[in-house]
Design a protein around this motif. Structure first.
Motif, short mmCIF file in Angstrom:
data_model
loop_
_atom_site.label_atom_id
_atom_site.label_comp_id
_atom_site.label_asym_id
_atom_site.label_seq_id
_atom_site.Cartn_x
_atom_site.Cartn_y
_atom_site.Cartn_z
N UNK A 1 0.90 -1.17 -0.11
CA UNK A 1 -0.12 0.18 0.03
C UNK A 1 0.49 1.04 -0.36
N UNK A 2 2.35 0.74 0.60
CA UNK A 2 2.85 2.41 1.05
C UNK A 2 3.28 2.63 -0.52
N UNK A 3 3.74 1.49 -1.81
CA UNK A 3 4.52 1.64 -2.68
C UNK A 3 3.62 1.84 -3.78
N UNK A 4 2.57 0.77 -3.43
CA UNK A 4 1.71 0.79 -5.33
C UNK A 4 1.08 2.45 -5.46
N UNK A 5 0.83 2.87 -5.59
CA UNK A 5 -0.20 3.90 -5.87
C UNK A 5 -1.10 4.21 -7.21
N UNK A 6 -2.33 4.83 -6.81
CA UNK A 6 -2.94 4.35 -8.26
C UNK A 6 -2.81 5.38 -9.29
N UNK A 7 -2.81 5.26 -10.87
CA UNK A 7 -2.83 5.49 -11.87
C UNK A 7 -3.52 5.90 -12.80
N UNK A 8 -3.96 7.61 -12.58
CA UNK A 8 -5.60 7.79 -12.91
C UNK A 8 -4.79 8.00 -14.60
N UNK A 9 -5.87 8.19 -15.53
CA UNK A 9 -5.72 7.74 -17.30
C UNK A 9 -7.33 8.80 -17.38
N UNK A 10 -7.05 10.14 -17.84
CA UNK A 10 -8.13 10.72 -18.16
C UNK A 10 -8.08 10.64 -19.12
N UNK A 11 -9.26 10.03 -20.10
CA UNK A 11 -9.42 10.37 -21.59
C UNK A 11 -10.97 10.73 -22.04
N UNK A 12 -11.34 11.68 -23.04
CA UNK A 12 -11.38 12.61 -23.59
C UNK A 12 -11.76 12.01 -25.02
N UNK A 13 -12.92 12.11 -25.59
CA UNK A 13 -12.64 11.46 -26.88
C UNK A 13 -12.16 12.58 -27.59
N UNK A 14 -11.73 11.67 -28.64
CA UNK A 14 -10.95 13.39 -29.43
C UNK A 14 -9.73 14.14 -29.21
N UNK A 15 -9.24 13.38 -28.03
CA UNK A 15 -8.04 14.28 -27.97
C UNK A 15 -7.24 13.24 -27.15
N UNK A 16 -5.71 13.83 -26.79
CA UNK A 16 -4.81 12.81 -26.52
C UNK A 16 -4.93 12.88 -24.85
N UNK A 17 -4.57 11.62 -24.34
CA UNK A 17 -4.47 11.52 -23.02
C UNK A 17 -4.41 11.86 -22.04
N UNK A 18 -4.74 12.28 -20.89
CA UNK A 18 -3.39 12.76 -19.84
C UNK A 18 -3.60 11.91 -18.78
N UNK A 19 -2.28 11.64 -17.98
CA UNK A 19 -2.50 10.94 -16.96
C UNK A 19 -1.41 11.48 -16.27
N UNK A 20 -2.02 11.15 -15.00
CA UNK A 20 -1.45 11.29 -13.67
C UNK A 20 -0.97 10.46 -13.39
N UNK A 21 1.25 10.21 -12.70
CA UNK A 21 1.51 9.36 -11.90
C UNK A 21 1.66 9.25 -10.30
N UNK A 22 1.63 10.16 -9.73
CA UNK A 22 1.75 10.94 -8.18
C UNK A 22 2.24 12.85 -8.34
N UNK A 23 2.48 12.90 -9.88
CA UNK A 23 3.17 13.95 -10.32
C UNK A 23 2.94 15.03 -11.20
N UNK A 24 1.35 14.75 -11.12
CA UNK A 24 0.65 15.87 -12.19
C UNK A 24 0.41 15.40 -12.66
N UNK A 25 -0.94 16.29 -13.83
CA UNK A 25 -1.21 15.49 -14.85
C UNK A 25 -0.15 15.84 -16.15
N UNK A 26 0.41 14.84 -16.87
CA UNK A 26 1.51 14.72 -18.73
C UNK A 26 -0.02 14.71 -19.41
N UNK A 27 0.61 15.06 -20.50
CA UNK A 27 -0.06 15.02 -21.84
C UNK A 27 0.52 13.76 -22.65
N UNK A 28 -0.01 12.22 -23.12
CA UNK A 28 1.19 11.41 -23.65
C UNK A 28 -0.46 11.74 -24.87
N UNK A 29 0.67 11.42 -25.91
CA UNK A 29 -0.11 11.65 -27.80
C UNK A 29 -0.44 10.03 -27.50
N UNK A 30 -1.24 9.88 -27.25
CA UNK A 30 -1.77 8.28 -27.25
C UNK A 30 -3.34 8.97 -27.38
#
Lengths: 365, 177
Positions: free
Chosen positions: A137-166
């Motif tokens: 529980x201490x090490x493994x945190x959840x990763x959130x993907x923000x997926x909008x239609x017709x937009x690049x995905x954004x991901x939050x791996x614990x250090x703020x949102x990043x945009x990935x071109x997928x």
């Protein structure tokens, strides 16, 4: 800037000037309309040659610095490197190429939980909780993907949102593939109103373990979601009970668990509803059922020797506490002193344990 | 008090061995560079240890060891690492191999992170050929650490991974592909 490199060589009698720019000999006549066009074209060719040459040199120097690539490492070491990465990095790495995807699939990545939340404006929040080897529980945190239609995905791996071109569809298919699963754990419908959109939901996530329908979804959508998506799930949680005449169609679904969690609108139940229950375990936090109906239900269960009754647990909570003397009227029961519960025994040996503490819980065995 | 049952399995911290006189041998790389190294350092490599043992068993004088698949520059790095770790207990490296969280000591961290990625990959490959478990552990962990927080594009650039042929954005990949 290029004017710094300009060197005027001569001014011949024919009116043309010969001059050098970056080592290129140019002819230019001040009154010749074509003369001025020659200059940028020649310059561009020369600049392009220089740029190609410069890039070749850079590439050569990179090759000298980096004679081998990561993927050229011995297979065992490469897999070992991959196994040592954390979950967020593994996901980013898996998206690099097909080979990296296969490496991640062969790593010890294990899914703990996946949640897809559908909100307004066709937006999906896709959460992954995964680990390598043992979950911590201490090490493994959840990763959130923000997926909008017709937009690049954004991901939050614990250090703020990043945009990935997928894109959304690629991302979901890819994540399910590296997690080696075809089923997500939770499907949450947060704020939906359009019934046809349920087909899209079903298309994106055809398999899920638990379905949750939020309070902000419309009545009609809640009803349709239970009927359309409920049969796919093992567990269903309804946060707003829709206003409908016949609740029985929800109760006949073949589910492991059905929870009605509407504290404002009570779940109206009748004896016939309890008799047709096809859910293994059902709970309602706000129930409207009379003691008389419950009494009749118990009497019928007592009489029904050797008859199959699907539910194992029925938990009904009511704002008005149930009067147990009315529930047990005319029924022979035992009191279990250890936990203050009541026990009913049927002729065929089957038992029913009834626990009361403001609510009423039937446990069939 | 009785000793714990599993205490024998635990890797013990390296204890300085009684200092024996250094036995220096020449090591030749694939490109002809000749380097000198202490035999104790070379024993960290299972491959070289086997060769040295062969010479010792036959009572042959060991003058020069040839390492055919490692170039001079990388071999120098390998020997530098081995020289630093020649007193280490090999059991520690073996025990660490199965761990997820490998702790890299500060000297090794400094030694490995200052290397360009290409040289680090060379070093890991050399460690693989020479079978040096400790160097493989630390090298791989350094590679994994260097990926921390990087996006896909950054990883492609860092690790020299070519762009995939098909564009992911237009892909119709299925869950089972």
């Amino acid at each position: 800037m290029w004017l710094n490199h300009l060197l005027l060589v001569s001014s011949p009698i024919d009116g043309h000037h010969n001059f050098h720019i970056d080592g290129v000999e140019m002819k230019h006549h001040p009154f010749d309309p074509f003369g001025s066009q020659e200059l940028p074209q020649k310059m561009r060719n020369e600049k392009r040659k220089k740029e190609i040459h410069r890039r070749e040199q850079v590439n050569r120097s990179i090759d000298q610095i980096m004679p081998i690539r990561l993927l050229s490492l011995p297979a065992k070491d490469l897999q070992y490197c991959v196994n040592l990465m954390n979950v967020g990095d593994l996901i980013a790495f898996s998206l690099c190429s097909k080979q990296t995807k296969n490496l991640v699939k062969s790593s010890n990545l294990e899914e703990i939980r996946t949640t897809a939340r559908f909100g307004e404006n066709d937006c999906i929040e896709f959460e992954i909780l995964a680990c390598q080897r043992r979950f911590n529980r201490e090490i493994h945190k959840q990763i959130t993907f923000y997926l909008h239609k017709n937009q690049w995905m954004r991901v939050d791996r614990g250090n703020g949102k990043e945009q990935w071109k997928f894109t959304r569809s690629y991302c979901i298919a890819h994540l399910m593939s590296i997690l080696k699963t075809s089923m997500i754990t939770y499907l949450d419908l947060i704020d939906l109103h359009q019934i046809p959109y349920l087909n899209t939901v079903k298309q994106i996530f055809p398999k899920f373990y638990a379905l949750s329908i939020g309070r902000d979804c419309s009545d009609e959508l809640t009803k349709m979601a239970i009927l359309k998506l409920g049969p796919i799930a093992e567990e269903v949680e309804v946060n707003k009970i829709p206003v409908i005449n016949d609740i029985s169609q929800f109760l006949t679904l073949n589910l492991n668990f059905l929870l009605f969690k509407d504290e404002q609108r009570p779940l109206k139940l009748k004896l016939s509803d309890l008799l047709i229950l096809n859910v293994r375990s059902i709970a309602s936090v706000n129930t409207d059922i009379t003691e008389r109906e419950l009494n009749r239900f118990l009497k019928l269960w007592m009489k029904g020797n050797h008859s199959f009754y699907c539910p194992e647990n029925i938990e009904l909570i009511s704002n008005n506490a149930f009067k147990m003397d009315q529930v047990f009227k005319g029924i022979q029961y035992e009191t279990v002193l250890e936990d203050h519960s009541f026990r009913l025994k049927r002729g065929d040996g089957k038992e029913l344990r009834i626990i009361t503490a403001g609510n009423i819980m039937f446990q069939f065995s | 008090m009785a000793p714990k049952k599993n205490s024998a399995k635990r890797p013990q911290p390296s204890t300085p061995k009684p200092s024996a006189p250094a036995r220096i041998v020449k090591v030749q790389s694939s490109d002809g560079h000749i380097l000198q190294a202490d035999v104790r350092a070379l024993l960290l490599s299972s491959t070289l240890a086997a060769t040295i043992k062969g010479y010792d068993d036959e009572n042959k004088p060991l003058e020069k060891l040839e390492v055919n698949n490692v170039v001079g520059f990388t071999l120098k790095l390998v020997l530098e690492w081995c020289e630093k770790h020649k007193e280490d207990d090999p059991a520690i490296a073996q025990a660490e191999k199965d761990k997820k969280n490998i702790f890299i000591p500060s000297w090794d961290r400094h030694f490995l992170t200052k290397l360009p990625m290409g040289n680090l990959f060379d070093l890991i490959t050399a460690a693989y050929h020479l079978d040096i478990t400790g160097l493989i552990n630390y090298g791989c962990k350094t590679v994994a650490n260097s990926a921390k927080g990087k996006s896909t594009e950054e990883m492609r650039e860092l690790f020299g991974i070519p762009e995939p042929w098909e564009q992911p954005s237009t892909s119709t990949a299925t869950w089972d592909d």
